[in-house]
Design a protein around this motif. Structure first.
Motif, PDB file in Angstrom:
ATOM      1  N   TYR A 474      40.753  -6.623 -21.193  1.00  0.00           N
ATOM      2  CA  TYR A 474      41.588  -5.463 -20.917  1.00  0.00           C
ATOM      3  C   TYR A 474      40.809  -4.155 -21.062  1.00  0.00           C
ATOM      4  CZ  TYR A 474      45.424  -8.779 -21.269  1.00  0.00           C
ATOM      5  OH  TYR A 474      46.261  -9.842 -21.067  1.00  0.00           O
ATOM      6  N   THR A 477      41.243  -1.813 -18.096  1.00  0.00           N
ATOM      7  CA  THR A 477      42.564  -1.173 -18.059  1.00  0.00           C
ATOM      8  C   THR A 477      42.634  -0.017 -19.043  1.00  0.00           C
ATOM      9  OG1 THR A 477      43.570  -3.296 -17.464  1.00  0.00           O
ATOM     10  CG2 THR A 477      45.036  -1.584 -18.312  1.00  0.00           C
ATOM     11  N   ASP A 480      40.673   2.884 -17.582  1.00  0.00           N
ATOM     12  CA  ASP A 480      41.378   3.498 -16.456  1.00  0.00           C
ATOM     13  C   ASP A 480      42.492   4.424 -16.931  1.00  0.00           C
ATOM     14  OD1 ASP A 480      39.759   2.230 -14.662  1.00  0.00           O
ATOM     15  OD2 ASP A 480      41.152   0.565 -14.286  1.00  0.00           O
ATOM     16  N   ASN A 481      43.148   4.049 -18.013  1.00  0.00           N
ATOM     17  CA  ASN A 481      44.294   4.820 -18.492  1.00  0.00           C
ATOM     18  C   ASN A 481      43.928   5.906 -19.495  1.00  0.00           C
ATOM     19  OD1 ASN A 481      47.010   3.514 -17.463  1.00  0.00           O
ATOM     20  ND2 ASN A 481      45.638   1.810 -17.924  1.00  0.00           N
TER      21      ASN A 481
END
Length: 553
Positions: A474, A477, A480-481
């Motif tokens: 993860y 992810t 990216d966030n």
């Protein structure tokens, strides 16, 4: 080895000078582990990077190429057949070479066979890809088996006080083997004339033949080294008992493969990374459950004696909990989390460097060359430190460095494209990773019972990467966030609770034979009674299991 010994530990090991500690690397047993580590590092990249480039040059679809990485699943599930390796003697070879050397030799011969099988297949002919897959699976299985036995051999070869040195030498050899099978194989394929623009099967065939020849170093090493000295008492069993054990394992594996192959076709497809991950977890769980049910049913119907199956698969786990009681859960938590900070950060490292504006050449020079050298240097430093400090003190230093060095990558986000900052981050991060790895392997070795070396260490080594790799999936992810600075601060923060675990383990559990639980008098004032009292006080959940000693100094 039992976590508690019935005699005082040799305190001179914990008080060596730096010169004396360095001399340990010239010990014959350390040299043995350098060579065994080298041949252990050869196979894995012949499944991953080198094979992937071969298949891509041959024009194989990317989706098919990535499926070949499943051939390395044996590394993650090696604890399943480790009990067989620990329990089953090999006909003729065990009497000639000993229990460990015979299994190492067979594993190495299977590795050579697998590499030659892969070399005999031209992947341009898609109908022959199944044989390439068979060779890759055999390579993954036999390489994981070799790892199982080499780990057991290392633990039985020397006492815990020398395990950090042996693990550092093993890691150095392993990294060198990976360089030969990774960069070396690519250089050879290029030298023999295969490029992305002009594919040559003969070039890759010759390259893999040479890699098979390099594995001959392992065969020679195995024939020259000695079997570890062990007074371990093994219950003699009939040949039919061993045959039945292997049959139960084989039928369980067949059940796993059948379910894995067929259930995957009916599970839904999704483009969501999270749902895809969860579906694959269900896929894997169903396959493993099927294998366990088949094995349990075969035992119940009498294909193998229940007592034999229990002694092979259940007793190694039960032994660990008997020795440590409820505190075994604390140890398992530390094992599963100790490497989480650097492993999670490492998953996205190459992508991070590209995003920071560095070229592939910059990354190769820094990470694949300087980084590897620093990991090896960190391993040697960790080996020295583990001889000078108590086990848990060395673990604490490794854990602190592993998480703190991640903050250097936060600094790099503010100096994008700066090679000096990049090299500083790579050097200190890899140095810390090598140091932490060396002391952690010594820690796991000290936890491992001499009666179940192959099984227990295989379980520990699988557990130590399970959660970090799952969480690492993860990392993209999170970036990216939240962005890179938050991500690396997060990897630093998740390393802090590990320090608490180390403190609790150090306070309540005795690890290794260089942890001075006897005080300044070294346990000599009152003889055995004083030793027993202090053992009970230091660790009331432990009892003296009267395990046989490892090979002595």
């Amino acid at each position: 080895m039992s976590a508690v010994k019935s005699v005082p530990p040799n305190q001179t090991d914990a008080k060596k000078s730096w010169g004396e500690a360095a001399k340990a690397y010239l010990d014959r047993r350390a040299i043995i582990m350098l060579f065994l580590g080298f041949v252990a590092g050869i196979p894995i990249l012949l499944i991953f990077s080198s094979l992937s480039l071969w298949l891509r040059e041959a024009g194989i679809d990317r989706s098919v190429v990535t499926m070949f990485s499943w051939a390395a699943l044996g590394y993650s599930f090696k604890f399943i057949w480790a009990p067989l390796v620990d329990a089953v003697p090999l006909p003729i070879l065990t009497k000639l070479l000993g229990r460990r050397r015979s299994w190492i030799l067979v594993a190495q011969l299977l590795i050579i066979l697998a590499i030659c099988l892969m070399a005999s297949v031209n992947p341009v002919d898609e109908s022959s890809l199944v044989w390439m897959a068979v060779g890759a699976v055999l390579l993954g299985f036999s390489s994981a088996t070799q790892d199982i036995v080499i780990d057991a051999y290392r633990i039985e070869l020397a006492p815990p006080s020398l395990q950090s040195v042996l693990s550092a030498m093993y890691t150095a050899g392993y990294r060198l083997g990976m360089i030969v099978a990774g960069a070396g194989a690519l250089y050879l394929a290029d030298y023999f004339g295969s490029t992305e623009a002009l594919y040559s099967y003969e070039a890759w065939r010759n390259t893999y033949w040479i890699m098979a020849g390099v594995m001959g170093i392992g065969v020679v090493t195995t024939l020259l080294i000695h079997e570890p000295v062990s007074e371990q008492v093994r219950v003699p069993r009939q040949t039919s008992d061993y045959t039945r054990l292997v049959l139960v394992f084989a039928l369980s594996v067949i059940g796993f493969v059948m379910v894995f192959a067929n259930v995957g076709a009916i599970l839904p497809d999704t483009e969501s990374a999270l749902w895809g991950f969860l579906i694959e977890m269900v896929h894997l769980a169903l396959s493993l459950t099927t294998a366990l049910v088949i094995g349990y049913a075969l035992v119940k119907v009498g294909v193998v004696k229940e007592e034999v199956a229990r002694a092979t698969w259940i007793e190694p786990i039960a032994d660990f909990f008997r020795r440590y009681g409820k505190k075994a859960l604390l140890l398992l938590a530390l094992i599963g989390l100790y490497r989480i900070s650097d492993i999670v950060a490492g998953v996205i490292s190459n992508v991070f460097y590209l995003d920071m504006g560095f070229t592939k050449t910059d990354i190769a020079n820094a990470v694949k060359l300087v980084g590897v050298v620093m990991v090896i240097a960190g391993g040697f430093l960790g080996g020295l430190m583990a001889q000078k400090l108590r086990m848990m003190q060395a673990m604490m230093v490794g854990a602190i460095l592993a998480c703190v060095t991640n903050l250097l990558f936060v600094l790099l986000t503010y100096h994008q494209g700066s090679l000096p900052v990049m090299y500083m981050a790579v050097i200190f991060d890899n140095l810390a990773a090598g140091l932490a790895s060396a002391v952690f392997i010594a820690f796991l070795s000290a936890l491992t019972s001499i009666r179940f070396t192959a099984v227990q260490y295989a379980i520990f080594s699988s557990l130590m990467t399970l959660l970090p790799k799952v969480l690492g999936g993860y990392s993209g992810t999170i970036v990216d966030n939240m962005g890179y600075p938050f991500f690396f601060i997060f990897t630093f923060a998740i390393g802090i609770p590990i320090l608490v675990l180390i403190y609790l383990v150090d306070k309540h559990i005795v690890i290794g034979d260089n942890d001075d639980i006897y005080g300044d008098n070294d346990g000599n004032d009152d003889g055995g009674n004083d030793v027993t009292n202090k053992l009970a006080k230091a660790n009331p959940n432990l009892t003296d299991t009267k395990e046989p000693p490892r090979a002595s100094e």
